[in-house]
Write a protein that holds these residues in place. Structure first.
Motif, mmCIF file in Angstrom:
data_model
loop_
_atom_site.group_PDB
_atom_site.id
_atom_site.type_symbol
_atom_site.label_atom_id
_atom_site.label_comp_id
_atom_site.label_asym_id
_atom_site.label_seq_id
_atom_site.Cartn_x
_atom_site.Cartn_y
_atom_site.Cartn_z
ATOM 1 N N SER A 51 0.818 -1.221 0.000
ATOM 2 C CA SER A 51 0.000 0.000 0.000
ATOM 3 C C SER A 51 0.848 1.266 0.000
ATOM 4 N N THR A 52 1.973 1.265 0.724
ATOM 5 C CA THR A 52 2.818 2.466 0.747
ATOM 6 C C THR A 52 3.430 2.713 -0.626
ATOM 7 N N TRP A 53 3.839 1.646 -1.278
ATOM 8 C CA TRP A 53 4.440 1.746 -2.611
ATOM 9 C C TRP A 53 3.443 2.338 -3.614
ATOM 10 N N ILE A 54 2.276 1.735 -3.692
ATOM 11 C CA ILE A 54 1.307 2.212 -4.689
ATOM 12 C C ILE A 54 0.770 3.593 -4.315
ATOM 13 N N SER A 55 0.702 3.894 -3.019
ATOM 14 C CA SER A 55 0.246 5.221 -2.588
ATOM 15 C C SER A 55 1.223 6.298 -3.058
ATOM 16 N N GLU A 56 2.512 6.032 -2.920
ATOM 17 C CA GLU A 56 3.518 7.012 -3.340
ATOM 18 C C GLU A 56 3.490 7.193 -4.862
ATOM 19 N N ILE A 57 3.281 6.095 -5.586
ATOM 20 C CA ILE A 57 3.168 6.188 -7.046
ATOM 21 C C ILE A 57 1.975 7.068 -7.426
ATOM 22 N N VAL A 58 0.836 6.815 -6.798
ATOM 23 C CA VAL A 58 -0.375 7.576 -7.127
ATOM 24 C C VAL A 58 -0.198 9.047 -6.759
ATOM 25 N N GLN A 225 11.897 6.174 -10.672
ATOM 26 C CA GLN A 225 13.095 6.541 -9.907
ATOM 27 C C GLN A 225 12.734 6.836 -8.446
ATOM 28 N N HIS A 226 11.715 7.659 -8.244
ATOM 29 C CA HIS A 226 11.363 8.108 -6.895
ATOM 30 C C HIS A 226 10.769 6.991 -6.046
ATOM 31 N N THR A 227 10.108 6.034 -6.672
ATOM 32 C CA THR A 227 9.407 4.990 -5.897
ATOM 33 C C THR A 227 10.123 3.639 -5.936
ATOM 34 N N SER A 228 11.399 3.635 -6.292
ATOM 35 C CA SER A 228 12.163 2.387 -6.188
ATOM 36 C C SER A 228 12.240 1.994 -4.711
ATOM 37 N N PHE A 229 12.430 0.720 -4.441
ATOM 38 C CA PHE A 229 12.424 0.253 -3.049
ATOM 39 C C PHE A 229 13.485 0.977 -2.223
ATOM 40 N N GLN A 230 14.692 1.108 -2.762
ATOM 41 C CA GLN A 230 15.777 1.723 -1.997
ATOM 42 C C GLN A 230 15.503 3.195 -1.721
ATOM 43 N N MET A 232 12.570 4.615 -1.445
ATOM 44 C CA MET A 232 11.500 4.729 -0.449
ATOM 45 C C MET A 232 11.963 4.289 0.933
ATOM 46 N N LYS A 233 12.839 3.302 0.975
ATOM 47 C CA LYS A 233 13.360 2.831 2.264
ATOM 48 C C LYS A 233 14.198 3.913 2.950
ATOM 49 N N ASN A 234 14.859 4.753 2.137
ATOM 50 C CA ASN A 234 15.707 5.818 2.681
ATOM 51 C C ASN A 234 14.967 7.143 2.853
ATOM 52 N N ASN A 235 13.724 7.201 2.421
ATOM 53 C CA ASN A 235 12.954 8.445 2.427
ATOM 54 C C ASN A 235 12.118 8.530 3.713
ATOM 55 N N PRO A 236 12.389 9.490 4.601
ATOM 56 C CA PRO A 236 11.624 9.606 5.843
ATOM 57 C C PRO A 236 10.116 9.783 5.613
ATOM 58 N N CYS A 237 9.747 10.281 4.432
ATOM 59 C CA CYS A 237 8.321 10.492 4.150
ATOM 60 C C CYS A 237 7.602 9.197 3.777
ATOM 61 N N THR A 238 8.365 8.132 3.519
ATOM 62 C CA THR A 238 7.724 6.858 3.159
ATOM 63 C C THR A 238 8.153 5.680 4.040
#
Length: 295
Positions: A51-58, A225-230, A232-238
């Motif tokens: 859900s976090t992944w697809i939410s960030e994409i949307v 680019q922005h929603t790659s796993f790495q 998002m894992k390093n992004n405090p907002c996600t």
């Protein structure tokens, strides 16, 4: 393990046949009477299904690929969780009421518990699902980091609870089947986590087109680019590091742990895997949805 954690059924209880967090159902009238707007977009998943992944994409699609706008606040504030309620700490309904249109709404609810106004207003809905074995592994680790959730006695015990539907949001099988039925509606887009891992470009284009936007190559590239796993894992907002420490212990395990297909192989002993797969076949025998547990 911490002995101060609560007992299982102190935290969760049966609610219309679905095990739910008692703090959420305490204020259920607010959820049930929630007034959807025609331009609301609803993102639905069973917990730990991407859900976090697809939410960030949307959100990137809505913000036309502007990464800085997506970094202005945590994902759980940009896309509030409809039913989530923790006294003064989190109130999804309040957050949503204060948002300007068009709103993106997140929920883990099975179809039968969704507020009627989403159907009445003919809102667009994205349902993302993930294979059950990887879901149960990810859910197990989620339990370990949530401070107000009881610790599972063991992975095997947690799998048993999962098979019985005795985890928050109830039976994975019922959840998937309930939303598969709803996907006959053209306003509902049914997606698979494994498809996103296999070909994220194809799936991002599918999302952009569903949202009636232009899938330009530049926009798609920025989103990927922005929603790659790495990233998002390093992004405090996600990565959920912006949640209060009284709620989550990221020293035990990161919120975004591996994000792969097939991690279940590292956790299921052979006998448990066989038992799980037999139960799975029984539960899903009348459902045409086919999942891939490895790529």
């Amino acid at each position: 393990m911490e002995t101060s954690k609560p007992e299982y059924y102190e935290v969760f209880g049966d609610f219309h046949g679905v095990l739910m967090d008692k703090r959420f159902t305490k204020y259920w009238e607010d959820v049930e009477t929630f007034s959807a707007r025609p331009d609301d977009l609803l993102i639905v998943t069973y917990p730990k299904s991407g859900s976090t992944w697809i939410s960030e994409i949307v959100d990137m699609i809505y913000k036309e690929g502007d990464v800085e706008k997506c970094k202005e606040d945590a994902i759980f504030n940009r896309i509030p969780d409809l039913e989530c309620r923790n006294e003064d700490l989190i109130n999804g309904i309040k957050q949503l009421k204060e948002k300007e249109s068009p709103r993106i709404v997140k929920t883990h609810l099975p179809a039968k518990l969704l507020p009627a106004s989403f159907w009445e207003k003919n809102c667009k809905i994205i349902y993302l699902c993930r294979n059950a074995k990887d879901v149960v592994v990810s859910y197990y680790y989620f339990f370990l980091i949530m401070k107000n959730y009881p610790n599972p006695k063991s992975f095997s015990e947690f799998v048993e609870k999962f098979m019985e539907g005795q985890v928050p949001y109830g039976s994975w099988y019922d959840h998937v089947k309930s939303w598969w039925q709803k996907s006959k509606n053209s306003r509902v887009l049914f997606m698979f986590y494994e498809d996103m891992k296999e070909d994220i470009r194809r799936e991002v284009v599918k999302l952009i087109e569903f949202l009636e936007r232009d899938p330009s190559a530049e926009l798609v590239d920025r989103i990927i680019q922005h929603t790659s796993f790495q990233e998002m894992k390093n992004n405090p907002c996600t990565n959920y590091s912006m949640l209060p420490e009284i709620m989550i212990d990221l020293k035990v395990s990161p919120f975004m742990r591996k994000g792969i297909v097939g991690d279940w192989k590292n956790h299921f002993p052979e006998a448990l895997r066989e038992r799980f797969e037999e139960h799975y076949q029984q539960q899903m025998k009348d459902c045409p949805v086919k999942f891939r547990a490895e790529l």
